[in-house]
Design a protein around this motif. Structure first.
Motif, short mmCIF file in Angstrom:
data_model
loop_
_atom_site.label_atom_id
_atom_site.label_comp_id
_atom_site.label_asym_id
_atom_site.label_seq_id
_atom_site.Cartn_x
_atom_site.Cartn_y
_atom_site.Cartn_z
N PRO A 48 0.69 -1.11 0.10
CA PRO A 48 -0.11 0.01 -0.03
C PRO A 48 0.73 1.23 -0.13
N TRP A 49 2.09 1.26 0.54
CA TRP A 49 2.93 2.45 0.57
C TRP A 49 3.26 2.90 -0.98
N LEU A 50 3.40 1.74 -1.58
CA LEU A 50 3.87 2.31 -2.96
C LEU A 50 2.81 3.04 -3.55
N LEU A 51 1.74 2.91 -3.28
CA LEU A 51 0.55 3.83 -3.80
C LEU A 51 0.30 5.13 -3.28
N GLU A 52 0.90 5.18 -1.99
CA GLU A 52 0.55 6.57 -1.45
C GLU A 52 1.71 7.24 -1.33
N ASP A 53 2.97 6.81 -1.05
CA ASP A 53 4.14 7.55 -0.83
C ASP A 53 4.51 8.34 -2.09
N GLU A 54 4.58 9.72 -1.98
CA GLU A 54 4.90 10.50 -3.03
C GLU A 54 6.41 10.27 -3.67
N GLY A 55 6.67 10.00 -4.99
CA GLY A 55 7.70 9.77 -5.46
C GLY A 55 8.12 8.42 -5.32
N ALA A 56 7.25 7.46 -4.91
CA ALA A 56 7.56 6.08 -4.86
C ALA A 56 7.64 5.53 -6.23
N THR A 57 8.56 4.56 -6.45
CA THR A 57 8.76 3.94 -7.84
C THR A 57 8.96 2.23 -7.76
N LEU A 58 8.57 1.59 -8.78
CA LEU A 58 8.77 0.20 -8.69
C LEU A 58 9.08 -0.21 -10.29
N VAL A 59 10.51 -0.21 -10.47
CA VAL A 59 11.00 -0.38 -11.83
C VAL A 59 11.44 -1.82 -12.17
N ILE A 60 10.64 -2.16 -13.24
CA ILE A 60 10.84 -3.58 -13.66
C ILE A 60 11.41 -3.40 -15.25
N ASN A 61 12.32 -4.03 -15.33
CA ASN A 61 12.88 -4.04 -16.55
C ASN A 61 13.11 -2.60 -17.25
N GLY A 62 13.44 -1.83 -16.50
CA GLY A 62 13.74 -0.27 -17.02
C GLY A 62 12.38 0.60 -16.82
N VAL A 63 11.17 -0.10 -16.65
CA VAL A 63 10.25 0.71 -16.53
C VAL A 63 9.28 0.84 -15.18
N ASP A 64 9.19 2.17 -14.94
CA ASP A 64 8.42 2.42 -13.73
C ASP A 64 6.94 1.99 -13.87
N VAL A 65 6.55 1.14 -13.18
CA VAL A 65 5.11 0.65 -13.33
C VAL A 65 3.95 1.18 -12.52
N VAL A 66 4.63 1.94 -11.35
CA VAL A 66 3.63 2.68 -10.46
C VAL A 66 2.54 3.64 -11.18
N PRO A 67 2.77 4.41 -12.19
CA PRO A 67 1.63 5.04 -12.73
C PRO A 67 0.80 4.40 -13.37
N TYR A 68 1.19 3.09 -13.97
CA TYR A 68 0.23 2.26 -14.84
C TYR A 68 -0.48 1.54 -13.86
N LEU A 69 0.03 1.34 -12.47
CA LEU A 69 -0.83 0.53 -11.47
C LEU A 69 -1.90 1.43 -11.15
N GLN A 70 -1.36 2.82 -10.69
CA GLN A 70 -2.45 3.75 -10.39
C GLN A 70 -3.52 4.14 -11.29
N ALA A 71 -3.16 4.00 -12.51
CA ALA A 71 -4.28 4.29 -13.61
C ALA A 71 -5.36 3.26 -13.63
N GLU A 72 -4.49 1.81 -13.69
CA GLU A 72 -5.42 0.64 -13.44
C GLU A 72 -6.48 0.48 -12.35
N LEU A 73 -5.96 0.91 -11.32
CA LEU A 73 -6.84 0.66 -10.00
C LEU A 73 -7.84 1.97 -10.16
N ASP A 74 -7.58 2.99 -10.54
CA ASP A 74 -8.61 4.17 -10.80
C ASP A 74 -9.66 3.43 -11.79
N ARG A 75 -9.24 2.65 -12.86
CA ARG A 75 -10.01 2.42 -13.82
C ARG A 75 -11.09 1.24 -13.00
N ARG A 76 -10.47 0.55 -12.38
CA ARG A 76 -11.32 -0.75 -11.84
C ARG A 76 -12.29 0.05 -10.98
N TRP A 77 -11.94 1.10 -10.02
CA TRP A 77 -12.92 1.66 -8.91
C TRP A 77 -13.15 2.99 -9.36
#
Length: 250
Positions: A48-77
């Motif tokens: 949950p901290w990944l979604l709420e901490d300002e500036g938090a990142t999760l980089v997989i194969n060179g891509v920060d996936v946090v913005p995509y994760l946030q957008a998908e959760l907003d789409r679902r709910w």
């Protein structure tokens, strides 16, 4: 199966050719960890901290996936994206969306086979316990922090065991497993409390300073307290839906 339970300080450790397949990491700090040549197929991460901490990142194969994760959760709910609203009208809209989402999910849970609301998945809280934690979150951040009520905590609330170290009197909370009807009655009271407060809230009220219920030395705004309630509501809804889906498939 080997279980490590207790403080294990592996900061800056280098693990080479270590097999962690199927491992379950609970309350584990992996902030800043680097994995190279790691097989993460099928890995599940819940942070949950990944979604709420300002500036938090999760980089997989060179891509920060946090913005995509946030957008998908907003789409679902629908309505989740409003949880950081700044003005009174925006916060009222944010709360309306969250409450409506929870009420739909509660109806779905009650329609499941008997005992589903008290069933646990992988040792996590049951649906009923999650509702009780929402009660505690509202009592803590609205009743205790914003409204400054000394007796804000309802006995039906669900604390984490480690809250005792943060100055909570654990005897306040009732032992046992309350009936879901009693839990829903109290939760409805707390939902009404939030709704009523927001109905009268003004911009000046949102700016007013309060003491953090976790650290009385730290000053927070009424707005930030409401943001905590909204974040708690959406994050625990995510947990609840995840586990209800698991129960439905079992």
């Amino acid at each position: 199966m080997v279980i490590y339970d207790g403080p294990q300080d592996l900061r800056r450790a280098v693990l080479i050719d270590v097999d962690l397949s199927g491992a379950r990491l609970v309350r584990t700090n992996l902030a800043g960890a680097t994995m190279r040549g790691a097989d993460v197929t099928g890995t599940e991460i819940d942070s949950p901290w990944l979604l709420e901490d300002e500036g938090a990142t999760l980089v997989i194969n060179g891509v920060d996936v946090v913005p995509y994760l946030q957008a998908e959760l907003d789409r679902r709910w629908p309505g989740r994206a409003l949880r950081h609203a700044e003005d009174p009208e925006g916060l009222r809209e944010a709360w309306t969306a969250l409450e409506a989402t929870w009420r739909r999910t509660i109806d779905q849970a009650l329609a499941m086979p008997d005992g589903s609301v008290d069933a646990k998945v992988d040792g996590e809280w049951s649906f009923s316990q999650t509702l009780r934690h929402l009660v505690m979150a509202i009592d803590t951040w609205l009743g205790r922090a914003v409204l400054r009520r000394e007796d804000a905590l309802h006995p039906i609330g669900q604390p984490h065991a480690d809250y005792e170290a943060d100055g909570y009197d654990m005897s306040v909370f009732a032992p046992g497993i309350p009936d879901i009807g009693a839990v829903l009655a109290v939760l409805d009271e707390k939902f009404t409390m939030v709704r009523s407060f927001l109905a009268e809230a003004t911009a000046d009220v949102l700016e007013a300073p309060r003491r953090s219920p976790w650290d009385p030395r730290r000053e927070v705004s009424v707005r930030s307290c409401l943001h905590v309630i909204l974040n708690e509501g959406w994050e625990h809804h995510r947990y609840a839906v995840r586990d209800l889906e698991e129960l439905a498939q079992s």
